[in-house]
Design a protein around this motif. Structure first.
Motif, short mmCIF file in Angstrom:
data_model
loop_
_atom_site.label_atom_id
_atom_site.label_comp_id
_atom_site.label_asym_id
_atom_site.label_seq_id
_atom_site.Cartn_x
_atom_site.Cartn_y
_atom_site.Cartn_z
N THR A 14 44.23 49.98 35.04
CA THR A 14 44.18 48.53 35.24
C THR A 14 42.80 48.19 35.78
N LEU A 15 42.15 47.26 35.13
CA LEU A 15 40.83 46.80 35.54
C LEU A 15 40.95 45.39 36.08
N GLN A 16 40.00 45.00 36.87
CA GLN A 16 39.91 43.62 37.33
C GLN A 16 38.70 42.99 36.64
N LEU A 17 38.95 41.95 35.84
CA LEU A 17 37.86 41.20 35.23
C LEU A 17 37.32 40.27 36.30
N VAL A 18 36.06 40.47 36.66
CA VAL A 18 35.46 39.69 37.73
C VAL A 18 34.96 38.37 37.14
N GLY A 19 35.57 37.28 37.60
CA GLY A 19 35.19 35.96 37.14
C GLY A 19 34.44 35.19 38.22
N SER A 22 37.69 33.65 40.19
CA SER A 22 38.88 34.47 40.40
C SER A 22 38.76 35.75 39.59
N TRP A 23 39.64 36.69 39.88
CA TRP A 23 39.68 37.94 39.15
C TRP A 23 40.97 37.99 38.34
N THR A 24 40.87 38.60 37.17
CA THR A 24 42.03 38.69 36.29
C THR A 24 42.32 40.16 36.02
N GLU A 25 43.59 40.53 36.16
CA GLU A 25 44.01 41.90 35.88
C GLU A 25 44.04 42.12 34.38
#
Length: 155
Positions: A14-19, A22-25
């Protein structure tokens, strides 16, 4: 790259997309196949089935990167251009991965320990330094000379 392949070893991650706000899994699958011993594929989305076949036509996206690059990124900044990796400065379990394509770019945060464990498993299949012994360079050269031709391994 074909849309289907069967990895020799795969590991969900599982990665966290850094926005910006906010961050999205993001679910992904790290994949390694001894038939392509220098490469690791990371397939994003729900792309694997119970038999280990990865099919990105199920709505996923896959990136191909060097196993050596992934290993180097665990300890320090690695990569140039489209794929860059680096560990967080603090003594944490965080590895950053930056992917860039003509359509855009993304920064992900992922577990350094999960990537390290995945790479240890790939070493069991093909130890680092022995990758070229698995390749049939004559066939690869013939494919290049013939304009790409059909790749019998499906890569």
């Amino acid at each position: 790259m074909p849309s289907r392949w069967t990895p020799g070893y795969s590991s969900p991650i599982t990665l966290q997309l850094v926005g910006p706000q906010s961050w999205t899994e993001v679910r992904a699958l790290l994949c390694y196949d001894a038939a392509d011993p220098f490469a690791v594929r990371i397939a994003f989305g729900d792309v694997g089935d119970e038999d280990g076949v990865v099919d990105i036509e199920d709505g996923g996206i896959a990136w191909l990167l060097s196993r050596e690059l992934l290993q180097a990124g665990l300890d320090g900044p690695a990569g140039e251009g489209d794929v860059r990796l680096w560990p967080a400065h603090a003594a944490t379990d965080v590895l950053f991965m930056h992917l860039r394509a003509p359509s855009g770019e993304a920064l992900f945060e992922l577990s350094r320990a999960t990537v390290a464990a995945f790479l240890r498993q790939t070493e069991q299949l093909v130890p680092s330094g022995s990758e070229s012994s698995l390749l049939d360079l004559d066939d690869e050269l013939q494919a290049l000379i013939s304009g790409g031709g059909a790749d019998p391994t499906g890569r």
